[in-house]
Design a protein around this motif. Structure first.
Motif, PDB file in Angstrom:
ATOM      1  N   VAL A 119       9.744  11.874  45.550  1.00 53.03           N
ATOM      2  CA  VAL A 119       8.920  11.733  44.350  1.00 53.03           C
ATOM      3  C   VAL A 119       9.792  11.060  43.291  1.00 53.03           C
ATOM      4  CG1 VAL A 119       7.485  12.931  42.658  1.00 53.03           C
ATOM      5  CG2 VAL A 119       7.775  13.901  44.960  1.00 53.03           C
ATOM      6  N   THR A 120       9.278  10.031  42.633  1.00 50.24           N
ATOM      7  CA  THR A 120      10.120   9.328  41.664  1.00 50.24           C
ATOM      8  C   THR A 120       9.314   8.695  40.545  1.00 50.24           C
ATOM      9  OG1 THR A 120      11.887   7.665  41.426  1.00 50.24           O
ATOM     10  CG2 THR A 120      10.087   7.133  42.934  1.00 50.24           C
ATOM     11  N   ASN A 121       9.982   8.504  39.421  1.00 45.51           N
ATOM     12  CA  ASN A 121       9.423   7.727  38.310  1.00 45.51           C
ATOM     13  C   ASN A 121      10.250   6.478  38.061  1.00 45.51           C
ATOM     14  OD1 ASN A 121      11.751   8.890  37.171  1.00 45.51           O
ATOM     15  ND2 ASN A 121      10.849   8.869  35.121  1.00 45.51           N
ATOM     16  N   GLY A 122      11.073   6.083  39.046  1.00 48.98           N
ATOM     17  CA  GLY A 122      11.985   4.965  38.874  1.00 48.98           C
ATOM     18  C   GLY A 122      11.593   3.758  39.708  1.00 48.98           C
ATOM     19  N   VAL A 123      11.480   2.597  39.057  1.00 49.24           N
ATOM     20  CA  VAL A 123      11.119   1.380  39.775  1.00 49.24           C
ATOM     21  C   VAL A 123      12.197   1.007  40.786  1.00 49.24           C
ATOM     22  CG1 VAL A 123      10.677  -1.100  39.486  1.00 49.24           C
ATOM     23  CG2 VAL A 123       9.645   0.544  37.912  1.00 49.24           C
ATOM     24  N   ASN A 124      13.480   1.234  40.463  1.00 43.78           N
ATOM     25  CA  ASN A 124      14.549   0.950  41.417  1.00 43.78           C
ATOM     26  C   ASN A 124      14.337   1.703  42.725  1.00 43.78           C
ATOM     27  OD1 ASN A 124      15.964  -0.814  39.818  1.00 43.78           O
ATOM     28  ND2 ASN A 124      17.555   0.623  39.224  1.00 43.78           N
ATOM     29  N   ALA A 125      14.045   2.987  42.623  1.00 46.46           N
ATOM     30  CA  ALA A 125      13.830   3.804  43.822  1.00 46.46           C
ATOM     31  C   ALA A 125      12.588   3.358  44.580  1.00 46.46           C
ATOM     32  CB  ALA A 125      13.723   5.279  43.432  1.00 46.46           C
ATOM     33  N   ILE A 126      11.542   3.004  43.858  1.00 44.22           N
ATOM     34  CA  ILE A 126      10.319   2.541  44.504  1.00 44.22           C
ATOM     35  C   ILE A 126      10.598   1.291  45.329  1.00 44.22           C
ATOM     36  CG2 ILE A 126       7.989   1.637  44.112  1.00 44.22           C
ATOM     37  CD1 ILE A 126       7.981   3.372  41.514  1.00 44.22           C
ATOM     38  N   GLY A 142       2.380   6.549  35.104  1.00 39.55           N
ATOM     39  CA  GLY A 142       2.422   6.619  33.651  1.00 39.55           C
ATOM     40  C   GLY A 142       2.676   5.244  33.070  1.00 39.55           C
ATOM     41  N   ARG A 143       3.338   5.199  31.923  1.00 40.41           N
ATOM     42  CA  ARG A 143       3.645   3.940  31.248  1.00 40.41           C
ATOM     43  C   ARG A 143       5.046   3.492  31.621  1.00 40.41           C
ATOM     44  NH1 ARG A 143       6.536   2.749  26.929  1.00 40.41           N
ATOM     45  NH2 ARG A 143       6.860   4.956  26.457  1.00 40.41           N
ATOM     46  N   LEU A 144       5.173   2.213  31.989  1.00 36.70           N
ATOM     47  CA  LEU A 144       6.477   1.675  32.361  1.00 36.70           C
ATOM     48  C   LEU A 144       7.262   1.324  31.106  1.00 36.70           C
ATOM     49  CD1 LEU A 144       8.394   0.737  34.609  1.00 36.70           C
ATOM     50  CD2 LEU A 144       7.303  -1.516  34.475  1.00 36.70           C
ATOM     51  N   ARG A 145       8.444   1.883  30.984  1.00 40.17           N
ATOM     52  CA  ARG A 145       9.304   1.629  29.834  1.00 40.17           C
ATOM     53  C   ARG A 145      10.322   0.545  30.180  1.00 40.17           C
ATOM     54  NH1 ARG A 145      14.293   2.819  27.803  1.00 40.17           N
ATOM     55  NH2 ARG A 145      14.390   3.043  25.535  1.00 40.17           N
ATOM     56  N   HIS A 146      10.482  -0.386  29.272  1.00 40.44           N
ATOM     57  CA  HIS A 146      11.504  -1.406  29.416  1.00 40.44           C
ATOM     58  C   HIS A 146      12.622  -1.120  28.415  1.00 40.44           C
ATOM     59  CE1 HIS A 146       9.170  -3.953  32.118  1.00 40.44           C
ATOM     60  NE2 HIS A 146       8.122  -3.757  31.342  1.00 40.44           N
ATOM     61  N   PRO A 147      13.874  -1.505  28.725  1.00 45.28           N
ATOM     62  CA  PRO A 147      14.267  -2.297  29.892  1.00 45.28           C
ATOM     63  C   PRO A 147      14.703  -1.500  31.096  1.00 45.28           C
ATOM     64  CG  PRO A 147      16.092  -2.163  28.377  1.00 45.28           C
ATOM     65  CD  PRO A 147      14.970  -1.398  27.732  1.00 45.28           C
ATOM     66  N   ASN A 148      14.699  -0.163  31.031  1.00 45.70           N
ATOM     67  CA  ASN A 148      15.298   0.603  32.131  1.00 45.70           C
ATOM     68  C   ASN A 148      14.337   0.911  33.269  1.00 45.70           C
ATOM     69  OD1 ASN A 148      13.749   2.529  30.807  1.00 45.70           O
ATOM     70  ND2 ASN A 148      15.275   4.136  31.001  1.00 45.70           N
ATOM     71  N   GLU A 149      13.089   0.453  33.182  1.00 48.33           N
ATOM     72  CA  GLU A 149      12.115   0.554  34.269  1.00 48.33           C
ATOM     73  C   GLU A 149      11.882   2.002  34.706  1.00 48.33           C
ATOM     74  OE1 GLU A 149      13.437  -2.179  37.301  1.00 48.33           O
ATOM     75  OE2 GLU A 149      12.616  -3.885  36.200  1.00 48.33           O
TER      76      GLU A 149
END
Length: 270
Positions: A119-126, A142-149
């Motif tokens: 389970v993740t909220n991280g684009v890197n892991a996805i 949810g909402r994607l936050r930049h710049p840390n994705e």
């Protein structure tokens, strides 16, 4: 003949570099770029809205670089920490991964495993896990936050209330023993704190450059038992506040795990 002034986009890119180099005052920046202070304020507001800087009274502070930039820093240390973390994960477990570059590397080391739920909220892991059928990948929406994705918001918090992972792995921009995890936004600090309390075992992944560092103004308190996985070989001497909770990357997996003076074998509810 005077040089033409850069356009708005070019000026803002140059302004961001100036802030990263340590120039932070409104008047100083206005003089450097040959524009009015109100123009600098508008530029900083635009950069802040994109997540590149955080405004302060009278100026700006550099906040975050892109995940690609951050991943290149201390890459060997991050990979060693990720391998150490992956060795703790057992087949069939449910694992919660925070957003971040080191947790993204952890996802890479888990990708070829079978029977794991991540389970993740991280684009890197996805990105690392999306192509592997042996991983049951659950993405917190949810909402994607930049710049840390990082994927953030009330919807992420609501979903976290419905899961109980075996292990939680948190990333860190900074770690201070008596404060917790330093975070670039209030929203991210709230999500990290909820993740910390969601699982059976909690781990913080932080290379030596993150220890005792506080680059931002928001905090996720580490108010439960956790283990720190780091590459700092003298962590017990340099940072004695972490000595009892540390796992040093590159060392054999501790069996059983010792957390806060109590022995745990890593199973839920232990």
């Amino acid at each position: 003949m005077s040089q033409p002034r850069p356009g708005t986009r070019d000026r803002r890119a140059m302004l961001l570099e100036a802030v990263r180099d340590g120039s932070g005052g409104i008047a100083e920046l206005a003089e450097e770029f040959g524009v009015s202070e109100s123009t600098i304020r508008r530029d900083l507001a635009s950069l802040a809205g994109a997540g590149h800087v955080v405004r302060t009274y009278g100026g700006a502070l550099d906040t975050e670089r892109s995940p690609h930039e951050k991943d290149r820093e201390h890459a060997a240390a991050k990979d060693a920490i990720a391998r150490q973390a992956a060795a703790l994960v057992r087949d069939g477990e449910v694992v919660l991964l925070d957003a971040g570059t080191t947790t993204g590397r952890l996802a890479r080391h888990l990708a070829h495993r079978e029977g794991l739920t991540v389970v993740t909220n991280g684009v890197n892991a996805i990105r690392e896990l999306a192509g592997f059928a042996g991983i049951d990948l659950i993405v917190l929406g949810g909402r994607l936050r930049h710049p840390n994705e990082a994927i953030l918001g009330e919807s992420v918090l609501a979903q976290l209330r419905h899961i109980s992972p075996d292990r939680v792995f948190l990333g860190a921009d900074g770690l201070v023993a008596d404060r917790g995890l330093c975070c670039p936004s209030l929203e991210q600090s709230v999500v990290k704190h909820a993740m910390l309390h969601a699982g059976g075992e909690a781990y913080v992944l932080a290379d030596h450059s993150k220890l005792d560092q506080a680059p931002f103004s928001y905090w996720a308190p580490l108010d439960r038992e956790y283990r720190l996985i780091t590459d700092e070989p003298k962590v017990d001497v340099t940072y004695p506040q972490f000595a009892e909770s540390v796992i040093l990357a590159g060392t054999p997996e501790p069996k059983p795990e010792t957390v806060g003076g109590a022995a745990h074998d890593g199973r839920r509810g232990s």
